[in-house]
Write an enzyme that holds these catalytic residues in place. Structure first.
Site, PDB file in Angstrom:
ATOM      1  N   ASP A 213       0.864  -1.180   0.000  1.00 12.02           N
ATOM      2  CA  ASP A 213       0.000   0.000   0.000  1.00 12.02           C
ATOM      3  C   ASP A 213       0.905   1.236   0.000  1.00 12.02           C
ATOM      4  OD1 ASP A 213       0.768   0.560   2.624  1.00 12.02           O
ATOM      5  OD2 ASP A 213      -1.245   0.399   3.477  1.00 12.02           O
TER       6      ASP A 213
ATOM      7  N   CYS B 204       2.890  -3.087   3.977  1.00  8.26           N
ATOM      8  CA  CYS B 204       2.058  -1.908   4.263  1.00  8.26           C
ATOM      9  C   CYS B 204       2.795  -1.111   5.330  1.00  8.26           C
ATOM     10  CB  CYS B 204       0.625  -2.295   4.667  1.00  8.26           C
ATOM     11  SG  CYS B 204       0.435  -3.095   6.270  1.00  8.26           S
TER      12      CYS B 204
ATOM     13  N   THR C 261       2.619  -0.976   8.657  1.00 10.02           N
ATOM     14  CA  THR C 261       3.100  -1.812   9.760  1.00 10.02           C
ATOM     15  C   THR C 261       3.363  -3.252   9.336  1.00 10.02           C
ATOM     16  OG1 THR C 261       0.836  -2.414  10.309  1.00 10.02           O
ATOM     17  CG2 THR C 261       1.775  -0.510  11.480  1.00 10.02           C
TER      18      THR C 261
ATOM     19  N   HIS D 214       9.952 -23.775   9.457  1.00 11.21           N
ATOM     20  CA  HIS D 214       8.913 -24.411  10.275  1.00 11.21           C
ATOM     21  C   HIS D 214       7.514 -24.272   9.685  1.00 11.21           C
ATOM     22  CE1 HIS D 214      11.264 -24.392  14.356  1.00 11.21           C
ATOM     23  NE2 HIS D 214      11.985 -24.866  13.351  1.00 11.21           N
TER      24      HIS D 214
ATOM     25  N   HIS E 291       7.392 -30.630  10.961  1.00 11.11           N
ATOM     26  CA  HIS E 291       6.840 -29.323  10.581  1.00 11.11           C
ATOM     27  C   HIS E 291       5.747 -29.495   9.530  1.00 11.11           C
ATOM     28  CE1 HIS E 291      10.002 -27.672  12.962  1.00 11.11           C
ATOM     29  NE2 HIS E 291      10.930 -28.185  12.174  1.00 11.11           N
TER      30      HIS E 291
END
Ligand code: RB5
Length: 147
Positions: free
Chosen positions: A8, A66, A68, A99, A134
């Protein structure tokens, strides 16, 4: 390997830097779905565009950015088949591949500098899935989509 990338307005500059880092890898093709300016856009729309390429098989992996990294990673993880890892350190980036077999990496352009972000991308690109126990756990994650 083909990678679809999108951000964004909060991470347009970081997207360019991530593309520079991806250019270090031979055989990696990058598709950029935008955004290309700092005009405001909605990060779920970008997550949807990037993840559509992963789900369709056009790209093997995706990178979503974005401000954050939080909103776009939440949105990406709503899409069936997506395992998006929000990573702001190299250890987490490696483990998200080893993992969790993360097929999408998320970062925040207002959180992390170019140097650390580049190291995260390098680690994420070069770490393989560990399989074995995993794989059992990742299969259980994917089964949650159908519950
Ligand atoms: C956009 O202003 C901002 O909300 C977005 O980039 C992101 O940080 C959301 O999680």
């Amino acid at each position: 390997m083909k990678i679809t990338i999108g951000s964004d307005h909060g991470a347009v500059e970081l997207k360019e830097e991530v593309k520079n880092v991806l250019a270090e890898f031979e055989g990696v093709e990058v598709k950029d779905v935008g955004t290309f300016t700092t005009d405001s856009v909605d990060y779920p729309d970008i997550a949807e565009k990037v993840c559509a390429d992963i789900v369709s098989g056009e790209s093997e992996r995706g990178i979503v950015l974005c401000g954050t990294g939080i909103g776009i990673s939440i949105a990406a993880n709503k899409i069936k088949g997506i395992r998006c890892a929000l990573c702001h350190d190299v250890f987490s980036a490696k483990k998200s591949r080893e993992h969790n077999n993360a097929n999408v990496l998320a970062m925040g352009g207002r959180v992390i500098g170019f140097g650390p972000a580049g190291e995260i991308v390098r680690a994420w690109m070069t770490t393989e899935f560990g399989g074995d126990r995993h794989e059992r756990r990742v299969n259980k994650i994917m089964a949650l989509e159908n519950k």
